[in-house]
Design a protein around this motif. Sequence first.
Motif, PDB file in Angstrom:
ATOM      1  N   SER A   1       0.718  -1.021   0.008  1.00 26.00           N
ATOM      2  CA  SER A   1       0.015  -0.090  -0.008  1.00 26.00           C
ATOM      3  C   SER A   1       0.772   1.156   0.155  1.00 26.00           C
ATOM      4  O   SER A   1       2.009   1.207   0.794  1.00 26.00           O
ATOM      5  N   VAL A   2       0.271   2.360  -0.600  1.00 23.62           N
ATOM      6  CA  VAL A   2       1.085   3.641  -0.913  1.00 23.62           C
ATOM      7  C   VAL A   2       1.356   4.149   0.522  1.00 23.62           C
ATOM      8  O   VAL A   2       2.227   4.782   0.821  1.00 23.62           O
ATOM      9  N   TRP A   3       0.085   4.122   1.357  1.00 20.98           N
ATOM     10  CA  TRP A   3       0.188   4.754   2.877  1.00 20.98           C
ATOM     11  C   TRP A   3       1.189   4.217   3.742  1.00 20.98           C
ATOM     12  O   TRP A   3       1.822   5.228   4.424  1.00 20.98           O
ATOM     13  N   ALA A   4       1.543   3.200   3.552  1.00 24.31           N
ATOM     14  CA  ALA A   4       2.808   2.616   4.137  1.00 24.31           C
ATOM     15  C   ALA A   4       4.275   3.216   4.073  1.00 24.31           C
ATOM     16  O   ALA A   4       4.814   3.593   4.750  1.00 24.31           O
ATOM     17  N   TRP A   5       4.287   3.397   2.596  1.00 23.62           N
ATOM     18  CA  TRP A   5       5.526   4.102   2.010  1.00 23.62           C
ATOM     19  C   TRP A   5       5.429   5.550   2.400  1.00 23.62           C
ATOM     20  O   TRP A   5       6.511   6.071   2.836  1.00 23.62           O
ATOM     21  N   VAL A   6       4.320   6.168   2.524  1.00 23.73           N
ATOM     22  CA  VAL A   6       4.284   7.600   2.697  1.00 23.73           C
ATOM     23  C   VAL A   6       4.606   7.854   4.250  1.00 23.73           C
ATOM     24  O   VAL A   6       5.413   8.888   4.551  1.00 23.73           O
ATOM     25  N   LYS A   7       4.051   6.844   4.910  1.00 23.89           N
ATOM     26  CA  LYS A   7       4.312   7.030   6.439  1.00 23.89           C
ATOM     27  C   LYS A   7       5.768   6.762   6.804  1.00 23.89           C
ATOM     28  O   LYS A   7       6.292   7.565   7.314  1.00 23.89           O
ATOM     29  N   ILE A   8       6.369   5.880   6.343  1.00 21.68           N
ATOM     30  CA  ILE A   8       7.887   5.458   6.388  1.00 21.68           C
ATOM     31  C   ILE A   8       8.897   6.727   5.880  1.00 21.68           C
ATOM     32  O   ILE A   8       9.762   6.982   6.752  1.00 21.68           O
ATOM     33  N   VAL A   9       8.521   7.085   4.975  1.00 24.85           N
ATOM     34  CA  VAL A   9       9.230   8.059   4.297  1.00 24.85           C
ATOM     35  C   VAL A   9       9.062   9.610   4.833  1.00 24.85           C
ATOM     36  O   VAL A   9      10.178  10.227   5.381  1.00 24.85           O
TER      37      VAL A   9
END
Length: 149
Positions: A87-95
């Motif tokens: 999911s994109v949300w996970a990558w947005v959060k970690i970045v």
Amino acid sequence: MIDFLNSVYPWIKAIHIMAVIAWMAGMFYLPRLFVYHAERAQVGSELDLTFQIMEEKLLRVIINPAMIVTWIAGLIMIGLGAFDWGSVWAWVKIVSVIAMSGLHGWLSARRKEFAAGTNTRSGRTYRIVNEVPTVLMMVIVIAIIVRPF
């Protein structure tokens, strides 16, 4: 060990949230201290030394430990499957969390400049920087709670 961690997952999540709150409180306050330090304190003055003590203690006693606990608890939750890496949300959060950590490092370096009497940045610079943790926090919370993407 995994069974134990799964059984205490709500505690890990609670600790993570409390650490994030403490980290963010410090990240909101430190740039504000820098604004006043840059605008009002002459190098070597009593006010300069007072700001240095406040900034150093805020970092050492609150911000640094809170960031460490945030990362540890977050990584444990990731290890227990809290993230959907597809999911994109996970990558947005970690970045965004990595960006917040980078800002933390940048602020730590600025504290060292104030301590050395070598700060060259204006209060205006720190006023602008003071908005960055707010924007990152909003992105992180929306990514993890709303998951719009």
